[in-house]
Design a protein around this motif. Structure first.
Motif, PDB file in Angstrom:
ATOM      1  N   PRO A   1      17.572  14.340   0.179  1.00  0.00           N
ATOM      2  CA  PRO A   1      17.193  13.377   1.042  1.00  0.00           C
ATOM      3  C   PRO A   1      16.822  12.098   0.383  1.00  0.00           C
ATOM      4  O   PRO A   1      16.275  12.186  -0.643  1.00  0.00           O
ATOM      5  CB  PRO A   1      15.642  14.381   1.624  1.00  0.00           C
ATOM      6  CG  PRO A   1      15.885  15.585   1.348  1.00  0.00           C
ATOM      7  CD  PRO A   1      16.815  15.903   0.128  1.00  0.00           C
ATOM      8  N   ILE A   2      17.042  10.963   1.109  1.00  0.00           N
ATOM      9  CA  ILE A   2      16.739   9.583   0.514  1.00  0.00           C
ATOM     10  C   ILE A   2      15.767   8.815   1.358  1.00  0.00           C
ATOM     11  O   ILE A   2      15.951   8.901   2.660  1.00  0.00           O
ATOM     12  CB  ILE A   2      18.125   8.916   0.132  1.00  0.00           C
ATOM     13  CG1 ILE A   2      18.942   9.711  -0.707  1.00  0.00           C
ATOM     14  CG2 ILE A   2      17.677   7.503  -0.336  1.00  0.00           C
ATOM     15  CD1 ILE A   2      20.318   9.067  -0.749  1.00  0.00           C
ATOM     16  N   ASP A   3      14.971   8.161   0.923  1.00  0.00           N
ATOM     17  CA  ASP A   3      13.925   7.337   1.678  1.00  0.00           C
ATOM     18  C   ASP A   3      13.728   6.003   0.704  1.00  0.00           C
ATOM     19  O   ASP A   3      14.272   5.951  -0.350  1.00  0.00           O
ATOM     20  CB  ASP A   3      12.455   7.787   1.680  1.00  0.00           C
ATOM     21  CG  ASP A   3      11.836   7.367   2.889  1.00  0.00           C
ATOM     22  OD1 ASP A   3      12.471   6.382   3.408  1.00  0.00           O
ATOM     23  OD2 ASP A   3      10.730   7.924   3.467  1.00  0.00           O
ATOM     24  N   VAL A   4      13.124   5.150   1.499  1.00  0.00           N
ATOM     25  CA  VAL A   4      13.186   3.679   0.696  1.00  0.00           C
ATOM     26  C   VAL A   4      11.733   3.083   1.289  1.00  0.00           C
ATOM     27  O   VAL A   4      11.445   3.148   2.417  1.00  0.00           O
ATOM     28  CB  VAL A   4      14.279   2.469   1.363  1.00  0.00           C
ATOM     29  CG1 VAL A   4      14.127   2.489   2.751  1.00  0.00           C
ATOM     30  CG2 VAL A   4      14.106   1.445   0.658  1.00  0.00           C
ATOM     31  N   VAL A   5      11.231   2.550   0.303  1.00  0.00           N
ATOM     32  CA  VAL A   5       9.878   1.932   0.118  1.00  0.00           C
ATOM     33  C   VAL A   5      10.144   0.252   0.142  1.00  0.00           C
ATOM     34  O   VAL A   5      10.076  -0.027  -1.000  1.00  0.00           O
ATOM     35  CB  VAL A   5       8.882   2.433  -0.240  1.00  0.00           C
ATOM     36  CG1 VAL A   5       7.475   1.470  -0.139  1.00  0.00           C
ATOM     37  CG2 VAL A   5       8.345   3.861  -0.044  1.00  0.00           C
ATOM     38  N   PRO A   6      10.601  -0.605   1.090  1.00  0.00           N
ATOM     39  CA  PRO A   6      10.760  -2.024   0.870  1.00  0.00           C
ATOM     40  C   PRO A   6       9.817  -2.655   0.141  1.00  0.00           C
ATOM     41  O   PRO A   6       8.316  -2.546   0.599  1.00  0.00           O
ATOM     42  CB  PRO A   6      11.070  -2.374   2.229  1.00  0.00           C
ATOM     43  CG  PRO A   6      10.368  -1.469   3.261  1.00  0.00           C
ATOM     44  CD  PRO A   6      10.442  -0.275   2.560  1.00  0.00           C
ATOM     45  N   GLY A   7      10.150  -3.468  -0.546  1.00  0.00           N
ATOM     46  CA  GLY A   7       9.296  -4.617  -1.202  1.00  0.00           C
ATOM     47  C   GLY A   7       9.835  -5.883  -1.618  1.00  0.00           C
ATOM     48  O   GLY A   7      10.790  -6.217  -1.260  1.00  0.00           O
ATOM     49  N   PRO A   8       9.164  -6.814  -2.536  1.00  0.00           N
ATOM     50  CA  PRO A   8       9.662  -7.939  -2.910  1.00  0.00           C
ATOM     51  C   PRO A   8      11.010  -7.960  -3.383  1.00  0.00           C
ATOM     52  O   PRO A   8      11.507  -7.039  -4.063  1.00  0.00           O
ATOM     53  CB  PRO A   8       8.554  -8.446  -3.764  1.00  0.00           C
ATOM     54  CG  PRO A   8       7.269  -7.580  -3.678  1.00  0.00           C
ATOM     55  CD  PRO A   8       7.701  -6.174  -3.283  1.00  0.00           C
ATOM     56  N   SER A   9      11.560  -9.076  -3.115  1.00  0.00           N
ATOM     57  CA  SER A   9      13.020  -9.382  -3.431  1.00  0.00           C
ATOM     58  C   SER A   9      13.155 -10.645  -3.924  1.00  0.00           C
ATOM     59  O   SER A   9      12.827 -11.847  -3.451  1.00  0.00           O
ATOM     60  CB  SER A   9      13.896  -8.878  -2.496  1.00  0.00           C
ATOM     61  OG  SER A   9      15.306  -9.435  -2.788  1.00  0.00           O
TER      62      SER A   9
ATOM     63  N   LEU B   1       0.803  -1.066   0.056  1.00  0.00           N
ATOM     64  CA  LEU B   1       0.172   0.019   0.048  1.00  0.00           C
ATOM     65  C   LEU B   1       0.938   1.363   0.122  1.00  0.00           C
ATOM     66  O   LEU B   1       0.446   2.178  -0.603  1.00  0.00           O
ATOM     67  CB  LEU B   1      -0.942  -0.010   1.101  1.00  0.00           C
ATOM     68  CG  LEU B   1      -1.979  -1.059   1.370  1.00  0.00           C
ATOM     69  CD1 LEU B   1      -2.800  -0.911   2.669  1.00  0.00           C
ATOM     70  CD2 LEU B   1      -2.900  -0.966   0.095  1.00  0.00           C
ATOM     71  N   ARG B   2       1.892   1.149   0.487  1.00  0.00           N
ATOM     72  CA  ARG B   2       3.031   2.531   0.773  1.00  0.00           C
ATOM     73  C   ARG B   2       3.532   2.477  -0.690  1.00  0.00           C
ATOM     74  O   ARG B   2       3.742   3.680  -1.131  1.00  0.00           O
ATOM     75  CB  ARG B   2       3.980   2.315   1.818  1.00  0.00           C
ATOM     76  CG  ARG B   2       4.746   3.316   2.063  1.00  0.00           C
ATOM     77  CD  ARG B   2       5.643   3.156   3.159  1.00  0.00           C
ATOM     78  NE  ARG B   2       6.768   4.288   3.102  1.00  0.00           N
ATOM     79  CZ  ARG B   2       7.894   4.004   3.598  1.00  0.00           C
ATOM     80  NH1 ARG B   2       8.526   2.862   3.840  1.00  0.00           N
ATOM     81  NH2 ARG B   2       8.934   4.996   3.593  1.00  0.00           N
ATOM     82  N   ALA B   3       4.238   1.647  -1.231  1.00  0.00           N
ATOM     83  CA  ALA B   3       4.501   1.935  -2.613  1.00  0.00           C
ATOM     84  C   ALA B   3       3.343   2.307  -3.284  1.00  0.00           C
ATOM     85  O   ALA B   3       3.803   3.208  -4.465  1.00  0.00           O
ATOM     86  CB  ALA B   3       5.000   0.371  -3.094  1.00  0.00           C
ATOM     87  N   LEU B   4       2.216   1.903  -3.438  1.00  0.00           N
ATOM     88  CA  LEU B   4       1.158   2.580  -4.429  1.00  0.00           C
ATOM     89  C   LEU B   4       1.072   4.092  -3.998  1.00  0.00           C
ATOM     90  O   LEU B   4       0.816   4.777  -4.846  1.00  0.00           O
ATOM     91  CB  LEU B   4      -0.085   1.873  -4.310  1.00  0.00           C
ATOM     92  CG  LEU B   4      -0.296   0.369  -4.871  1.00  0.00           C
ATOM     93  CD1 LEU B   4      -1.715  -0.323  -4.488  1.00  0.00           C
ATOM     94  CD2 LEU B   4      -0.195   0.408  -6.344  1.00  0.00           C
TER      95      LEU B   4
END
Length: 226
Positions: free
Chosen positions: A106-114, A19-22
């Protein structure tokens, strides 16, 4: 000054997106993508609206670095995605992330599948430590690399193409000796397939197929040679 957000996207099944990635992709003013066609499928599937896309891949990353940095600074939110999975891991982008750190962006990350962690998890091998090789080199460079890591005592993970899997497994068998292996093909997709067994059995398994298709992730067992 803008912000760069690394966004993990599905490795196959679109239902795996978070949901966060979307939310991030919907809010992004600019999306840096390996292949616009791949990213457009994702955007259109989830009806995220019209997006400004800019191609950033292995072939052009260094040449257009200054242009991309300027674009990030001139947009509020820039998302970096790869064709599948987490960007930067065996994909272009580490150099961009480093330059953003240097420039104070500034850098942020939205973790997801790997594919890396998914294959390790399903392998059943102990994975508190492991060696990730990304895409392997070819021929003499591959054999040199295999000799260097021959005594490594933890799982070894790498990506491989369908047309090279049999030859690569043969090279590993000749240098490592018999080992357990997991080969994950097309993970999360319609034709997902897992092979687990000895390397020699894996060679026969893929030789029995008329054609091997899809994306492959390979995990070599940490067990000592048989």
């Amino acid at each position: 000054m803008g912000k760069l957000i690394l966004v993990g996207t599905p490795i196959g099944n679109l239902e795996d997106i978070s949901l966060r990635a979307l939310k991030t992709l919907k809010e992004a003013d600019l999306i840096l993508t390996e292949d616009k066609r791949v990213t457009l499928k994702l955007i259109n599937h989830f009806e995220l609206g019209k997006k400004e896309l800019f191609t950033f891949n292995e072939a052009n990353s260094e040449k257009i670095m200054d242009t991309v940095l300027s674009l990030i600074e001139s947009h509020n939110i820039t998302a970096l995605v790869s064709d599948a999975g987490m960007p930067v891991l065996a994909d272009p982008g580490f150099n961009l992330v480093q330059r953003c750190w240097e420039k104070g962006i500034p850098i942020d990350v939205v973790p997801g599948p790997s594919a890396l962690t998914s294959a390790l998890a399903v392998s059943g091998f102990p994975a508190s430590k492991f060696l990730f090789l990304g895409f392997l080199p070819r021929d003499k460079k591959l054999r040199r690399l295999l000799r260097e890591i021959k005594e490594f005592e933890y799982p070894i993970v790498f990506f491989e193409s369908p047309n090279r899997i049999k030859k690569t497994l043969q090279e590993i068998l000749e240098i490592f000796g018999e080992m357990d292996v997991l080969v994950a093909r097309e993970m999360t997709k319609l034709y997902q397939e897992f092979f687990k067994g000895k390397i020699s059995e894996g060679i026969k398994f893929f030789e029995s197929k008329d054609q091997v298709k899809g994306e492959l992730t390979v995990v070599i067992s940490p067990a000592r040679r048989i």
